[in-house]
Design a protein around this motif. Structure first.
Motif, PDB file in Angstrom:
ATOM      1  N   VAL A  90      14.884  56.175  45.851  1.00 33.22           N
ATOM      2  CA  VAL A  90      16.120  55.456  45.537  1.00 33.22           C
ATOM      3  C   VAL A  90      15.780  53.980  45.395  1.00 33.22           C
ATOM      4  O   VAL A  90      15.155  53.401  46.281  1.00 33.22           O
ATOM      5  CB  VAL A  90      17.191  55.658  46.634  1.00 33.22           C
ATOM      6  CG1 VAL A  90      18.422  54.811  46.335  1.00 33.22           C
ATOM      7  CG2 VAL A  90      17.574  57.128  46.750  1.00 33.22           C
ATOM      8  N   GLY A  91      16.167  53.401  44.299  1.00 28.70           N
ATOM      9  CA  GLY A  91      15.877  51.988  44.069  1.00 28.70           C
ATOM     10  C   GLY A  91      17.048  51.291  43.409  1.00 28.70           C
ATOM     11  O   GLY A  91      18.202  51.720  43.501  1.00 28.70           O
ATOM     12  N   HIS A  92      16.739  50.201  42.738  1.00 26.54           N
ATOM     13  CA  HIS A  92      17.751  49.452  41.987  1.00 26.54           C
ATOM     14  C   HIS A  92      17.048  48.761  40.833  1.00 26.54           C
ATOM     15  O   HIS A  92      15.815  48.775  40.736  1.00 26.54           O
ATOM     16  CB  HIS A  92      18.463  48.439  42.885  1.00 26.54           C
ATOM     17  CG  HIS A  92      17.544  47.416  43.497  1.00 26.54           C
ATOM     18  ND1 HIS A  92      17.373  46.164  42.966  1.00 26.54           N
ATOM     19  CD2 HIS A  92      16.730  47.471  44.587  1.00 26.54           C
ATOM     20  CE1 HIS A  92      16.509  45.481  43.715  1.00 26.54           C
ATOM     21  NE2 HIS A  92      16.102  46.262  44.691  1.00 26.54           N
ATOM     22  N   GLY A  93      17.802  48.181  39.946  1.00 24.54           N
ATOM     23  CA  GLY A  93      17.168  47.530  38.810  1.00 24.54           C
ATOM     24  C   GLY A  93      18.183  47.001  37.823  1.00 24.54           C
ATOM     25  O   GLY A  93      19.392  46.971  38.088  1.00 24.54           O
ATOM     26  N   ALA A 101      20.017  53.421  42.339  1.00 22.03           N
ATOM     27  CA  ALA A 101      19.515  54.359  41.339  1.00 22.03           C
ATOM     28  C   ALA A 101      18.805  55.492  42.073  1.00 22.03           C
ATOM     29  O   ALA A 101      17.765  55.268  42.710  1.00 22.03           O
ATOM     30  CB  ALA A 101      18.563  53.669  40.369  1.00 22.03           C
ATOM     31  N   VAL A 102      19.375  56.686  42.008  1.00 29.55           N
ATOM     32  CA  VAL A 102      18.839  57.848  42.722  1.00 29.55           C
ATOM     33  C   VAL A 102      18.035  58.685  41.731  1.00 29.55           C
ATOM     34  O   VAL A 102      18.593  59.249  40.793  1.00 29.55           O
ATOM     35  CB  VAL A 102      19.972  58.693  43.345  1.00 29.55           C
ATOM     36  CG1 VAL A 102      19.385  59.845  44.152  1.00 29.55           C
ATOM     37  CG2 VAL A 102      20.867  57.828  44.218  1.00 29.55           C
ATOM     38  N   ILE A 103      16.733  58.749  41.946  1.00 27.26           N
ATOM     39  CA  ILE A 103      15.825  59.417  41.015  1.00 27.26           C
ATOM     40  C   ILE A 103      15.305  60.695  41.652  1.00 27.26           C
ATOM     41  O   ILE A 103      14.852  60.698  42.799  1.00 27.26           O
ATOM     42  CB  ILE A 103      14.662  58.473  40.645  1.00 27.26           C
ATOM     43  CG1 ILE A 103      15.237  57.217  39.984  1.00 27.26           C
ATOM     44  CG2 ILE A 103      13.678  59.166  39.707  1.00 27.26           C
ATOM     45  CD1 ILE A 103      14.323  56.030  40.030  1.00 27.26           C
ATOM     46  N   LEU A 120      17.570  61.410  36.513  1.00 28.45           N
ATOM     47  CA  LEU A 120      18.321  60.343  37.184  1.00 28.45           C
ATOM     48  C   LEU A 120      19.544  60.999  37.802  1.00 28.45           C
ATOM     49  O   LEU A 120      20.515  61.324  37.110  1.00 28.45           O
ATOM     50  CB  LEU A 120      18.714  59.255  36.181  1.00 28.45           C
ATOM     51  CG  LEU A 120      19.447  58.036  36.753  1.00 28.45           C
ATOM     52  CD1 LEU A 120      18.559  57.276  37.734  1.00 28.45           C
ATOM     53  CD2 LEU A 120      19.920  57.118  35.632  1.00 28.45           C
ATOM     54  N   LEU A 121      19.478  61.238  39.103  1.00 25.81           N
ATOM     55  CA  LEU A 121      20.541  62.002  39.764  1.00 25.81           C
ATOM     56  C   LEU A 121      21.841  61.222  39.856  1.00 25.81           C
ATOM     57  O   LEU A 121      22.925  61.795  39.753  1.00 25.81           O
ATOM     58  CB  LEU A 121      20.082  62.423  41.157  1.00 25.81           C
ATOM     59  CG  LEU A 121      18.817  63.288  41.232  1.00 25.81           C
ATOM     60  CD1 LEU A 121      18.477  63.606  42.682  1.00 25.81           C
ATOM     61  CD2 LEU A 121      18.991  64.567  40.433  1.00 25.81           C
ATOM     62  N   ALA A 122      21.730  59.903  40.073  1.00 25.03           N
ATOM     63  CA  ALA A 122      22.954  59.105  40.224  1.00 25.03           C
ATOM     64  C   ALA A 122      22.647  57.637  40.016  1.00 25.03           C
ATOM     65  O   ALA A 122      21.528  57.176  40.261  1.00 25.03           O
ATOM     66  CB  ALA A 122      23.574  59.325  41.609  1.00 25.03           C
ATOM     67  N   ILE A 123      23.652  56.909  39.576  1.00 25.17           N
ATOM     68  CA  ILE A 123      23.615  55.452  39.595  1.00 25.17           C
ATOM     69  C   ILE A 123      24.857  54.992  40.332  1.00 25.17           C
ATOM     70  O   ILE A 123      25.910  55.647  40.275  1.00 25.17           O
ATOM     71  CB  ILE A 123      23.546  54.831  38.188  1.00 25.17           C
ATOM     72  CG1 ILE A 123      24.714  55.310  37.309  1.00 25.17           C
ATOM     73  CG2 ILE A 123      22.212  55.129  37.526  1.00 25.17           C
ATOM     74  CD1 ILE A 123      24.788  54.598  35.961  1.00 25.17           C
ATOM     75  N   GLY A 124      24.725  53.883  41.043  1.00 28.33           N
ATOM     76  CA  GLY A 124      25.843  53.439  41.856  1.00 28.33           C
ATOM     77  C   GLY A 124      25.998  51.939  41.884  1.00 28.33           C
ATOM     78  O   GLY A 124      25.052  51.185  41.633  1.00 28.33           O
ATOM     79  N   PRO A 168      22.215  66.394  49.583  1.00 31.62           N
ATOM     80  CA  PRO A 168      21.644  66.529  48.232  1.00 31.62           C
ATOM     81  C   PRO A 168      22.603  67.132  47.213  1.00 31.62           C
ATOM     82  O   PRO A 168      22.497  66.861  46.015  1.00 31.62           O
ATOM     83  CB  PRO A 168      20.430  67.440  48.460  1.00 31.62           C
ATOM     84  CG  PRO A 168      20.043  67.212  49.878  1.00 31.62           C
ATOM     85  CD  PRO A 168      21.345  66.976  50.601  1.00 31.62           C
ATOM     86  N   ASP A 169      23.577  67.936  47.686  1.00 26.95           N
ATOM     87  CA  ASP A 169      24.556  68.515  46.766  1.00 26.95           C
ATOM     88  C   ASP A 169      25.411  67.438  46.109  1.00 26.95           C
ATOM     89  O   ASP A 169      25.934  67.639  45.001  1.00 26.95           O
ATOM     90  CB  ASP A 169      25.459  69.504  47.500  1.00 26.95           C
ATOM     91  CG  ASP A 169      24.716  70.776  47.905  1.00 26.95           C
ATOM     92  OD1 ASP A 169      23.653  71.044  47.309  1.00 26.95           O
ATOM     93  OD2 ASP A 169      25.189  71.472  48.809  1.00 26.95           O
ATOM     94  N   LEU A 170      25.567  66.297  46.794  1.00 32.97           N
ATOM     95  CA  LEU A 170      26.345  65.205  46.217  1.00 32.97           C
ATOM     96  C   LEU A 170      25.724  64.719  44.915  1.00 32.97           C
ATOM     97  O   LEU A 170      26.416  64.375  43.953  1.00 32.97           O
ATOM     98  CB  LEU A 170      26.443  64.049  47.219  1.00 32.97           C
ATOM     99  CG  LEU A 170      27.147  62.781  46.724  1.00 32.97           C
ATOM    100  CD1 LEU A 170      28.639  63.022  46.597  1.00 32.97           C
ATOM    101  CD2 LEU A 170      26.880  61.613  47.658  1.00 32.97           C
ATOM    102  N   PHE A 171      24.383  64.692  44.889  1.00 32.00           N
ATOM    103  CA  PHE A 171      23.664  64.209  43.715  1.00 32.00           C
ATOM    104  C   PHE A 171      23.166  65.342  42.818  1.00 32.00           C
ATOM    105  O   PHE A 171      22.570  65.092  41.779  1.00 32.00           O
ATOM    106  CB  PHE A 171      22.475  63.354  44.144  1.00 32.00           C
ATOM    107  CG  PHE A 171      22.837  62.161  44.975  1.00 32.00           C
ATOM    108  CD1 PHE A 171      23.839  61.295  44.576  1.00 32.00           C
ATOM    109  CD2 PHE A 171      22.179  61.897  46.173  1.00 32.00           C
ATOM    110  CE1 PHE A 171      24.187  60.184  45.340  1.00 32.00           C
ATOM    111  CE2 PHE A 171      22.508  60.792  46.939  1.00 32.00           C
ATOM    112  CZ  PHE A 171      23.520  59.938  46.522  1.00 32.00           C
TER     113      PHE A 171
END
Length: 490
Positions: free
Chosen positions: A385-388, A404-406, A416-420, A375-378
């Protein structure tokens, strides 16, 4: 209960069964165990019965009277009563099963319960009556009755809504396929790239290695193509027809041609309802029921767009079925002819990468982000976690976000913690990072999420160039995830 030495993993499932079976509290209790075929449910439950001195009965597709005779004989052999059992109805069966737990907690397993319930639809109601709270036979028994089934659509309805057994079960256990890390360990594959390729074909179903591939594992990365040819595409092996049998075994899939076509549409890249309808040349309303049935059966999964609530995409849940529809079904007549597998695979490798391996890699990246990443990464624990697709009104285009990490909303907008972005075959560079930065700005302008701490994550199966690596070292919000990291080896 001591877990059998030969059982791979399943620590969580074994612990749950142990707690349920060995519970000393008075009163009979009911549990439900479900999961797709070939996941090891029978092995798990039979081992639990052996460890605790319980009774296991595997139902078959038979008439009600025949099932009663079989169960009478099996229970007679187990309990060794003074006179053999000859059950006239299921009420007598249930009383006898409750009597098994008169002295101590005793597991009783009825495997493939849907077969019995289809032959006698009143059976769930009879079990409900047998487990009525104030019924004498229940209160004086410590039988731990476990109903097990592979028909996910049926098992999902067993405890839902107004179903007779709703509120009666003290255990609801889903036996899932092994995740990508455990699957690699189970197949004894140490190379991450090879592990993902194998996982994209057979997923995490344990039986596919031991029983269906007869223990045949790729000797190394260079052996992958030959392994596909000699196992999955070989008409002599059980894996060759397994995907077709998985569909045939689902009781709710009556019009198999339509369901096969829906899955073929998804495998060909038509992931929306509109795309499927166009592929099949039908109205979207015509395929609503098949989609719902495939979802209930656990063969199709609906992913809501992380950035647009009114849009969803679908993906095939079982890798072997996706491989079958993308690679095997279009050339089935050729594959049935001995000696054709190598030629077919040579012509299908590019399609495998684009339609099977690429989407599978993206899904592994999402699952890793949700279940394995620190979790520290985000900067926080992911809620989902999804996509869109993010709309760019100025450029009049849409930008796909693979990951997409929510995070968890705390009174305000969800963070929004991260997008990848995930690329299997591309060496990723600074352009990929800049693209994610632009997308983050578009999301911030939309106001839907809190993007003040959104990280940018690049996932690659081919690695990263020097500029991307330098950017990750210089910016705390840029992270590069390679294959070893996905397998916890970096």
């Amino acid at each position: 209960m001591d877990k059998p030495v030969g059982m791979f993993d399943r620590d969580y499932e074994w612990s749950a069964l142990t707690r349920f079976i060995t519970d000393e509290q008075p009163g009979a209790t009911l549990g439900v165990v479900s999961g797709r075929r070939r996941q090891g449910k029978t092995f798990l439950l039979d081992a639990a019965c052996r460890a605790a001195g319980g009774f296991y009965f595997g139902a078959t597709e038979a008439a009600d009277a025949e099932s009663l005779r079989r169960l009478s004989a099996a229970l007679t052999a187990h309990a060794r009563p003074a006179t053999p059992y000859h059950f006239a109805d299921w009420s007598e069966v249930l009383d006898a099963l409750l009597a098994l737990g008169s002295e101590r907690p005793t597991p009783v397993v009825i495997d493939e319960f849907p077969y019995l319930a289809r032959a006698n639809p009143e059976l769930p109601s009879l079990i409900q009556e047998a487990f009525r709270p104030m019924r004498d036979q229940r209160t004086t028994s410590r039988t731990r009755l476990l109903l097990c089934g592979s028909a996910l659509s049926f098992m999902g309805r067993l405890l839902s809504g107004n179903a007779p057994l709703r509120g009666r079960a003290g255990l609801e256990l889903l036996v899932r396929p092994l995740d990508h890390r455990l699957a690699a360990e189970f197949w004894e594959i140490s190379d991450p790239a090879l592990a993902i390729k194998v996982n994209a074909v057979v997923g995490g179903t344990p039986a596919y290695r031991r029983e269906f591939a007869r223990g045949d594992t790729p000797a190394g990365p260079e052996d992958f193509d030959d392994w596909v040819v000699r196992t999955v595409l070989n008409p002599e092996t059980p894996l060759f027809r397994e995907a077709r049998y998985l569909l045939a075994e689902e009781p709710d899939l009556r019009d198999s041609a339509l369901y096969l076509s829906v899955l073929a549409a998804v495998a060909d890249g038509n992931a929306t309802r509109g795309g499927m309808a166009g592929y099949l040349e039908r109205k979207a309303t015509d395929i609503a029921h098949p989609i719902n049935v495939l979802e209930d059966a656990g063969l199709l999964h609906r992913d809501t767009d992380a950035f647009r609530d009114n849009r969803a995409t679908y993906r095939i849940s079982e890798p072997l079925i996706r491989f079958y529809h993308a690679i095997m079904r279009p050339v089935w007549d050729q594959l049935e002819r001995p000696g054709s597998a190598a030629r077919v695979w040579q012509a299908s490798r590019r399609r495998f990468v684009s339609n099977v391996l690429g989407p599978h890699f993206e899904q592994i990246c999402r699952e890793w982000s949700l279940h394995h990443a620190d979790p520290d990464l985000f900067g926080g624990l992911p809620a989902r976690v999804g996509h869109g697709v993010v709309h760019d009104s100025k450029a009049r285009t849409g930008h796909e976000v693979d990951v997409a990490v929510i995070g968890i909303a705390d009174g305000g907008k969800p963070p929004l913690l991260a997008i990848g972005e995930a690329k299997w075959n591309d060496t990723m560079g600074i352009a990929h990072v800049e693209r994610l930065r632009h997308i983050r700005d578009l999301i911030a302008a939309s106001g839907r999420y809190d993007t003040t701490r959104t990280r940018l994550v690049c996932f690659s199966g081919a690695g990263f160039n020097d500029k991307a690596a330098a950017q990750a070292r210089a910016s705390s919000d840029v992270h590069l995830i390679d294959l070893p990291a996905l397998y916890g080896r970096s």
